[in-house]
Design a protein around this motif. Sequence first.
Motif: not given
Length: 394
Positions: A283-298
């Motif tokens: 929960e603490n680590d995920l939001p701090r990743l310098d990753y843009d999640w280009p495929d979004n929620i899918r």
Amino acid sequence: IQEALVFNADRFIDEFCEAASNISFTYKTAWDLKEKHLLDLYASIESRNHRAKKKAERDEDINQQAMEAEKAFPEVKIISQARSINDLKIRISKFGKIVQSTDFKGPVMLLGERGTGKTHFARAIHYSLKLKGAFIQIDCGAIPDKLFESEMFGHKKGAFTGAEKNKTGAFENAVGGTLFLDEIGNLSINHQQKLLGVLQDTDGFWQYQVVGSSETQKSDAFVIVATNSDLETLVKEGKFRADLYDRLNREQILIPPLRERKCDIPLFFKSLSKNIPVSTDLENDLPRLDYDWPDNIRGLIHIIEKIEREKIMNDDPSPICLDDLPESITQHQNKSIPKRVEDAATHTLPGNMKYTDEQIIHAMKNNHGNKTKAAKEIGCPYQTILRRWNKITI
């Protein structure tokens, strides 16, 4: 400051209406109410602490409104704690009132990158309207040119070669319900012209003709369209009709990408991981990743499902942690995320390849309790880690 102005104005209107319903309401009551809100606004502007306190109050107020708004579409679960999504929930919940008061039939245009959940929000709008008809979804980019009119408006038997029986189109199937035209930006210019001719609201109805018939049909379907294309740019390039764009752009909803709502990522893991627990560190680590999640929620959903399959196939009951994510994502760790513990004891022993308890413990710590990752790190079978770890922790 602008947000504080809007919040105080809304509060003032609510309190004014409540006070006005009282028989003792006077000019002085209204004046004192106005002064109270102005002083509160002034204090927010002047004091950082007061401003922070009021922001917390506004956020809590929005959260409460969002929870209430969700009751308008209980069939659709929108996973989020982000302010931007809460605002959308509240807005969607009010569409029912708009339709009842103005007989508005759309179109509503959903904009957002691929994988942001436009279909999900379209269904939320449908259910918030309390319509008796069905939710009909059409992928505009998947309809062959020759079948567009037939799919949208239906056809009569014998209207063309292969038309062996009557067929109802999407506008008729969606009578009393919602017609969702997904990927509207993929329509050809010819199809755009045909759709434009229909989307002219005449006394609350869309009018069209079934292929092979000269009679005009009517549909009261609520129309929602969606696209991940930049329609304004397509209009400038001559690839999308400006008049159709104007017709579609009556009510616009922009769905933010996942990179702008990273606080929601842990919620998706907790909500969608059905068989495997989730590590508290995640929960603490995920939001701090310098990753843009280009495929979004899918794309995130596919990742979660794949992690679950891997753990089930490897008989690995350990909680999902950061290292379970694909390396293409975890390599974007920033400095705020602690790195693995490096120690000579994490290396395998030479010769007979037996492993000490210290090695097992270090490997488990380095991999946040993930036995599959720990086994890979020291080069032993997963069953070895499982057997030895059970003995160590007894």
